[in-house]
Scaffold this motif. Sequence first.
Motif, PDB file in Angstrom:
ATOM      1  N   LEU A   7       0.833  -1.197   0.000  1.00  0.00           N
ATOM      2  CA  LEU A   7       0.000   0.000   0.000  1.00  0.00           C
ATOM      3  C   LEU A   7       0.867   1.245   0.000  1.00  0.00           C
ATOM      4  CD1 LEU A   7      -2.733  -1.064   2.561  1.00  0.00           C
ATOM      5  CD2 LEU A   7      -2.889  -1.062   0.082  1.00  0.00           C
ATOM      6  N   ASN A   8       0.466   2.240  -0.766  1.00  0.00           N
ATOM      7  CA  ASN A   8       1.171   3.507  -0.836  1.00  0.00           C
ATOM      8  C   ASN A   8       0.411   4.520   0.018  1.00  0.00           C
ATOM      9  OD1 ASN A   8       2.894   5.567  -1.592  1.00  0.00           O
ATOM     10  ND2 ASN A   8       1.822   5.951  -3.514  1.00  0.00           N
ATOM     11  N   TRP A   9       0.834   4.688   1.255  1.00  0.00           N
ATOM     12  CA  TRP A   9       0.134   5.551   2.206  1.00  0.00           C
ATOM     13  C   TRP A   9       0.438   7.004   1.941  1.00  0.00           C
ATOM     14  CZ3 TRP A   9      -3.523   3.456   5.085  1.00  0.00           C
ATOM     15  CH2 TRP A   9      -3.483   2.088   5.299  1.00  0.00           C
ATOM     16  N   ARG A  10      -0.609   7.841   2.059  1.00  0.00           N
ATOM     17  CA  ARG A  10      -0.475   9.290   1.859  1.00  0.00           C
ATOM     18  C   ARG A  10      -1.190  10.021   2.973  1.00  0.00           C
ATOM     19  NH1 ARG A  10      -0.419  10.902  -4.172  1.00  0.00           N
ATOM     20  NH2 ARG A  10      -0.643  12.844  -3.066  1.00  0.00           N
ATOM     21  N   ARG A  11      -0.707  11.192   3.277  1.00  0.00           N
ATOM     22  CA  ARG A  11      -1.390  12.047   4.249  1.00  0.00           C
ATOM     23  C   ARG A  11      -1.524  13.448   3.663  1.00  0.00           C
ATOM     24  NH1 ARG A  11       3.067  12.400   8.951  1.00  0.00           N
ATOM     25  NH2 ARG A  11       3.180  10.236   8.423  1.00  0.00           N
ATOM     26  N   SER A  12      -2.405  14.196   4.220  1.00  0.00           N
ATOM     27  CA  SER A  12      -2.659  15.540   3.723  1.00  0.00           C
ATOM     28  C   SER A  12      -1.416  16.420   3.851  1.00  0.00           C
ATOM     29  CB  SER A  12      -3.805  16.176   4.521  1.00  0.00           C
ATOM     30  OG  SER A  12      -3.916  17.542   4.206  1.00  0.00           O
ATOM     31  N   SER A  13      -1.215  17.270   2.872  1.00  0.00           N
ATOM     32  CA  SER A  13      -0.104  18.225   2.955  1.00  0.00           C
ATOM     33  C   SER A  13      -0.324  19.216   4.087  1.00  0.00           C
ATOM     34  CB  SER A  13       0.051  18.962   1.623  1.00  0.00           C
ATOM     35  OG  SER A  13      -1.137  19.661   1.311  1.00  0.00           O
ATOM     36  N   HIS A  14      -1.565  19.347   4.552  1.00  0.00           N
ATOM     37  CA  HIS A  14      -1.873  20.241   5.668  1.00  0.00           C
ATOM     38  C   HIS A  14      -1.348  19.694   6.992  1.00  0.00           C
ATOM     39  CE1 HIS A  14      -4.404  22.891   3.297  1.00  0.00           C
ATOM     40  NE2 HIS A  14      -4.938  21.813   2.749  1.00  0.00           N
ATOM     41  N   SER A  15      -0.969  18.424   7.013  1.00  0.00           N
ATOM     42  CA  SER A  15      -0.470  17.807   8.243  1.00  0.00           C
ATOM     43  C   SER A  15       0.949  18.239   8.569  1.00  0.00           C
ATOM     44  CB  SER A  15      -0.493  16.276   8.115  1.00  0.00           C
ATOM     45  OG  SER A  15      -1.795  15.829   7.914  1.00  0.00           O
ATOM     46  N   GLY A  16       1.708  18.663   7.564  1.00  0.00           N
ATOM     47  CA  GLY A  16       3.102  19.051   7.792  1.00  0.00           C
ATOM     48  C   GLY A  16       3.888  17.888   8.363  1.00  0.00           C
ATOM     49  N   ASP A  17       4.673  18.154   9.390  1.00  0.00           N
ATOM     50  CA  ASP A  17       5.476  17.112  10.032  1.00  0.00           C
ATOM     51  C   ASP A  17       4.737  16.457  11.189  1.00  0.00           C
ATOM     52  OD1 ASP A  17       7.607  17.522   8.310  1.00  0.00           O
ATOM     53  OD2 ASP A  17       8.501  19.058   9.591  1.00  0.00           O
ATOM     54  N   SER A  18       3.505  16.856  11.416  1.00  0.00           N
ATOM     55  CA  SER A  18       2.720  16.314  12.520  1.00  0.00           C
ATOM     56  C   SER A  18       2.450  14.830  12.321  1.00  0.00           C
ATOM     57  CB  SER A  18       1.381  17.057  12.623  1.00  0.00           C
ATOM     58  OG  SER A  18       0.551  16.436  13.571  1.00  0.00           O
ATOM     59  N   MET A  19       2.508  14.092  13.404  1.00  0.00           N
ATOM     60  CA  MET A  19       2.144  12.674  13.357  1.00  0.00           C
ATOM     61  C   MET A  19       0.734  12.486  13.914  1.00  0.00           C
ATOM     62  SD  MET A  19       4.467  11.046  11.851  1.00  0.00           S
ATOM     63  CE  MET A  19       4.125   9.348  12.225  1.00  0.00           C
ATOM     64  N   ASN A  20      -0.010  13.553  14.017  1.00  0.00           N
ATOM     65  CA  ASN A  20      -1.362  13.517  14.563  1.00  0.00           C
ATOM     66  C   ASN A  20      -2.363  13.625  13.415  1.00  0.00           C
ATOM     67  OD1 ASN A  20      -3.400  13.442  16.415  1.00  0.00           O
ATOM     68  ND2 ASN A  20      -3.304  15.613  16.884  1.00  0.00           N
ATOM     69  N   CYS A  21      -2.391  12.593  12.573  1.00  0.00           N
ATOM     70  CA  CYS A  21      -3.277  12.632  11.416  1.00  0.00           C
ATOM     71  C   CYS A  21      -3.609  11.207  10.969  1.00  0.00           C
ATOM     72  CB  CYS A  21      -2.636  13.413  10.272  1.00  0.00           C
ATOM     73  SG  CYS A  21      -1.061  12.744   9.736  1.00  0.00           S
ATOM     74  N   VAL A  22      -4.415  11.112   9.969  1.00  0.00           N
ATOM     75  CA  VAL A  22      -4.712   9.812   9.373  1.00  0.00           C
ATOM     76  C   VAL A  22      -4.017   9.734   8.024  1.00  0.00           C
ATOM     77  CG1 VAL A  22      -6.918   9.524  10.544  1.00  0.00           C
ATOM     78  CG2 VAL A  22      -6.854  10.596   8.302  1.00  0.00           C
ATOM     79  N   GLU A  23      -3.750   8.518   7.597  1.00  0.00           N
ATOM     80  CA  GLU A  23      -3.169   8.275   6.288  1.00  0.00           C
ATOM     81  C   GLU A  23      -4.138   7.412   5.490  1.00  0.00           C
ATOM     82  OE1 GLU A  23       1.543   8.329   7.288  1.00  0.00           O
ATOM     83  OE2 GLU A  23       0.466   6.469   7.714  1.00  0.00           O
ATOM     84  N   VAL A  24      -4.139   7.609   4.182  1.00  0.00           N
ATOM     85  CA  VAL A  24      -5.064   6.897   3.300  1.00  0.00           C
ATOM     86  C   VAL A  24      -4.254   6.243   2.183  1.00  0.00           C
ATOM     87  CG1 VAL A  24      -7.022   7.156   1.737  1.00  0.00           C
ATOM     88  CG2 VAL A  24      -6.893   8.555   3.794  1.00  0.00           C
ATOM     89  N   ALA A  25      -4.681   5.049   1.790  1.00  0.00           N
ATOM     90  CA  ALA A  25      -4.049   4.340   0.666  1.00  0.00           C
ATOM     91  C   ALA A  25      -5.134   3.713  -0.194  1.00  0.00           C
ATOM     92  CB  ALA A  25      -3.109   3.258   1.180  1.00  0.00           C
ATOM     93  N   VAL A  26      -4.883   3.680  -1.493  1.00  0.00           N
ATOM     94  CA  VAL A  26      -5.783   2.950  -2.391  1.00  0.00           C
ATOM     95  C   VAL A  26      -5.634   1.471  -2.068  1.00  0.00           C
ATOM     96  CG1 VAL A  26      -6.251   2.363  -4.793  1.00  0.00           C
ATOM     97  CG2 VAL A  26      -5.616   4.701  -4.188  1.00  0.00           C
ATOM     98  N   ALA A  27      -6.762   0.772  -1.925  1.00  0.00           N
ATOM     99  CA  ALA A  27      -6.763  -0.654  -1.576  1.00  0.00           C
ATOM    100  C   ALA A  27      -7.595  -1.421  -2.601  1.00  0.00           C
ATOM    101  CB  ALA A  27      -7.307  -0.849  -0.170  1.00  0.00           C
ATOM    102  N   PRO A  28      -6.986  -1.852  -3.699  1.00  0.00           N
ATOM    103  CA  PRO A  28      -7.725  -2.546  -4.747  1.00  0.00           C
ATOM    104  C   PRO A  28      -8.476  -3.792  -4.260  1.00  0.00           C
ATOM    105  CG  PRO A  28      -5.550  -1.946  -5.532  1.00  0.00           C
ATOM    106  CD  PRO A  28      -5.581  -1.668  -4.060  1.00  0.00           C
ATOM    107  N   ALA A  29      -7.948  -4.478  -3.270  1.00  0.00           N
ATOM    108  CA  ALA A  29      -8.600  -5.705  -2.788  1.00  0.00           C
ATOM    109  C   ALA A  29      -9.995  -5.442  -2.250  1.00  0.00           C
ATOM    110  CB  ALA A  29      -7.748  -6.376  -1.718  1.00  0.00           C
ATOM    111  N   VAL A  30     -10.237  -4.235  -1.738  1.00  0.00           N
ATOM    112  CA  VAL A  30     -11.577  -3.896  -1.225  1.00  0.00           C
ATOM    113  C   VAL A  30     -12.280  -2.922  -2.162  1.00  0.00           C
ATOM    114  CG1 VAL A  30     -10.998  -4.356   1.181  1.00  0.00           C
ATOM    115  CG2 VAL A  30     -10.701  -2.039   0.273  1.00  0.00           C
TER     116      VAL A  30
END
Length: 66
Positions: A7-30
Amino acid sequence: MEHKANLNWRRSSHSGDSMNCVEVAVAPAVQGFAVRDSKDPDGPRLALARLDLAELLADLRRRHLG
């Protein structure tokens, strides 16, 4: 769901260096997306179909703006 290395995880550019966010990845299996907490990348993941993710984001926007 795909193995975590596939999975190629991505987070919003608005998150900056913060680790207080969610990450999203395309998941073809679902035929949708996987969502995880950036603070716990090896932890649980939520699998959402494309339409379910769109509804979730729309609801979050309504709550934030309302």
